[in-house]
Write an enzyme that holds these catalytic residues in place. Structure first.
Site, PDB file in Angstrom:
ATOM      1  CD  GLU A  50      30.467  68.304  17.560  1.00 16.48           C
ATOM      2  OE1 GLU A  50      30.905  68.800  18.655  1.00 16.48           O
ATOM      3  OE2 GLU A  50      31.281  68.022  16.789  1.00 16.48           O
ATOM      4  CE  LYS A 206      -0.758  50.316   4.781  1.00 14.27           C
ATOM      5  NZ  LYS A 206      -0.416  51.077   5.929  1.00 14.27           N
ATOM      6  CB  THR A 240      -2.362  54.417   5.694  1.00  8.94           C
ATOM      7  OG1 THR A 240      -0.972  54.087   5.313  1.00  8.94           O
ATOM      8  CG2 THR A 240      -3.248  53.436   6.443  1.00  8.94           C
TER       9      THR A 240
HETATM   10  O1  PRP Z   1       0.135  57.874   7.123  1.00  8.49           O
HETATM   11  P1  PRP Z   1       1.145  56.825   6.214  1.00  8.49           P
HETATM   12  O2  PRP Z   1       2.485  57.489   5.534  1.00  8.49           O
HETATM   13  O3  PRP Z   1       0.524  56.112   5.146  1.00  8.49           O
HETATM   14  O4  PRP Z   1       1.727  56.087   7.310  1.00  8.49           O
HETATM   15  C1  PRP Z   1       1.218  55.397   8.389  1.00  8.49           C
HETATM   16  C2  PRP Z   1       0.842  53.842   8.245  1.00  8.49           C
HETATM   17  O5  PRP Z   1       2.055  53.181   8.014  1.00  8.49           O
HETATM   18  C3  PRP Z   1       2.173  52.232   9.047  1.00  8.49           C
HETATM   19  O6  PRP Z   1       1.552  51.034   8.542  1.00  8.49           O
HETATM   20  P2  PRP Z   1       2.444  50.010   7.603  1.00  8.49           P
HETATM   21  O7  PRP Z   1       2.336  50.513   6.221  1.00  8.49           O
HETATM   22  O8  PRP Z   1       3.853  49.888   7.872  1.00  8.49           O
HETATM   23  O9  PRP Z   1       1.647  48.570   7.709  1.00  8.49           O
HETATM   24  P3  PRP Z   1       1.484  47.646   8.868  1.00  8.49           P
HETATM   25  O10 PRP Z   1       0.783  48.445   9.965  1.00  8.49           O
HETATM   26  O11 PRP Z   1       0.450  46.747   8.163  1.00  8.49           O
HETATM   27  O12 PRP Z   1       2.895  47.120   9.272  1.00  8.49           O
HETATM   28  C4  PRP Z   1       1.390  52.749  10.029  1.00  8.49           C
HETATM   29  O13 PRP Z   1       0.935  51.634  10.939  1.00  8.49           O
HETATM   30  C5  PRP Z   1       0.373  53.579   9.455  1.00  8.49           C
HETATM   31  O14 PRP Z   1      -0.767  52.561   9.100  1.00  8.49           O
END
Ligand code: PRP
Ligand SMILES: Nc1ncnc2c1ncn2[C@@H]1O[C@H](COP(=O)(O)O)[C@@H](O)[C@H]1O
Length: 328
Positions: A50, A206, A240
């Site tokens: 805690e 994406k 990403t």
């Molecule tokens: O490094 P990673 O593990 O790939 O995560 C990071 C990515 O995830 C989120 O986008 P999201 O996929 O939620 O898409 P969005 O921004 O279109 O909502 C964020 O905006 C990054 O682009």
């Protein structure tokens, strides 16, 4: 780091900056920029795990700023923040301001399917109920989280700061550079980054077949033969941006750099970045970068002077619009 421009206006006796365990270096830098010492607080754990908070100086009637991004370990850091807020409120602090440059759970901002929680709203409720008078945050994954609060929330962006890193290189050769959004959700962010540098943008389509896995489907816009600057809010697994960078390079980009506000850098993210075609990764210090994640490709820019200037203005009832607010 220089002290913020109008720190002489601060009623120093009235301002206390406290740090939890999430990013003490950032808190220290903010206090230094404000020309004050960090407040005396101990945030430890009891044997049973805690959280044990002791504020070792009077905060009665004072404006307290608790600097605590709710990054990994998210639940511990969030709980520390809530308990520190409760302690300040019960010690009769005048105002308790939560400085949360990285807002954990921001990606759970809506139900994407039945029986899912909206954890970002739950976090907003917890902060409010714990006694927060104001929240200061930066580059929220979903801007609508601002509306989850019925107390003032200041939403800042590091996009101008990040773009200034590329200014010298890109400004004289605008035709050689393009700003790329790695997904449809990041287009507005990429657009404002590009506007500061007077560059064009391209947009990646994406797909996320499941959480933490991403695929590039297509790119809208001209990037062949150009230096691409991928702009994002969060680098988590780095899937990403590594996928985006590889796709751009394989399809004719000259070089790929990354600019992102929050370096979450989970799991093998640093290893993946190191082994990728990415030239450099520019992030801020909203989240503490542990020694093992300090790889050569990563450059960190500090948001401390910006936060200090914001605290200074809030504390002296000056306007903060136009300083570095969202959309500016
Ligand atoms: O490094 P990673 O593990 O790939 O995560 C990071 C990515 O995830 C989120 O986008 P999201 O996929 O939620 O898409 P969005 O921004 O279109 O909502 C964020 O905006 C990054 O682009
Ligand atoms: N912390 C998280 N890490 C990975 N994926 C997450 C996290 N929180 C929520 N998600 C998933 O992301 C999508 C929604 O993302 P949007 O950017 O809002 O489209 C959803 O599947 C969540 O379960």
């Amino acid at each position: 780091m220089s002290e913020c421009s109008s720190s002489s206006h601060i009623k120093r006796g009235d301002l206390v900056v406290l740090a939890g365990n999430s990013n003490p270096d950032l808190a220290e830098a903010v206090a230094k920029s404000l020309g004050i010492k960090l407040g005396e607080v101990e945030v430890k754990k009891f044997a049973d795990s805690e959280i044990n908070v002791k504020i070792n100086e009077a905060v009665r009637g004072k404006d307290v700023y608790i600097i605590q991004p709710t990054s990994y370990p998210t639940n511990d850091n969030l709980m520390e923040l809530l308990i520190m807020t409760d302690a300040c409120k019960r010690a009769s602090a005048g105002y308790v301001n939560l400085v949360v440059p990285y807002y954990g759970y921001a990606r759970q901002d809506r139900k994407t399917r039945g029986r899912e929680p909206i954890s970002a709203k739950l976090v907003a409720n917890l902060m409010t109920v714990s006694g927060a008078d104001r929240v200061i945050t930066m580059d929220l994954h979903a801007g609508q989280i601002q509306g989850y609060f019925d107390i003032p929330l200041d939403h800042f962006t590091a996009i101008r700061l990040l773009s200034s890193y590329f200014k010298e290189k890109a400004f004289d050769n605008p035709d050689e550079y393009v700003v790329v959004s790695p997904d449809l959700g990041g287009v507005t962010r990429a657009r404002s980054f590009a506007d500061y540098l007077k560059l064009t943008i391209a947009i990646i389509e994406k797909r996320r077949p499941r959480p933490n896995v991403s695929e590039v489907m297509n790119v809208i816009g001209d990037f062949e033969g150009k230096h691409c600057i991928l702009v994002d809010d969060i680098i988590d697994t780095a899937g990403t941006i590594c996928n985006a960078a590889n796709y751009l390079k394989e399809h004719g980009a000259k070089e790929v750099s990354i600019a992102a506000t929050h370096g979450v850098l989970s799991g093998n993210a640093c290893e993946n970045l190191e082994n990728s075609c990415v030239k450099e990764v520019v992030i801020t210090d909203t989240i503490k970068l542990p020694e093992e994640k300090k790889i050569q490709k990563i450059k960190q820019i500090s948001i401390a002077p910006l936060l200090a200037e914001a605290i200074n203005r809030i504390n002296t009832y000056e306007s903060i619009s136009g300083l570095f607010e969202d959309g500016k």
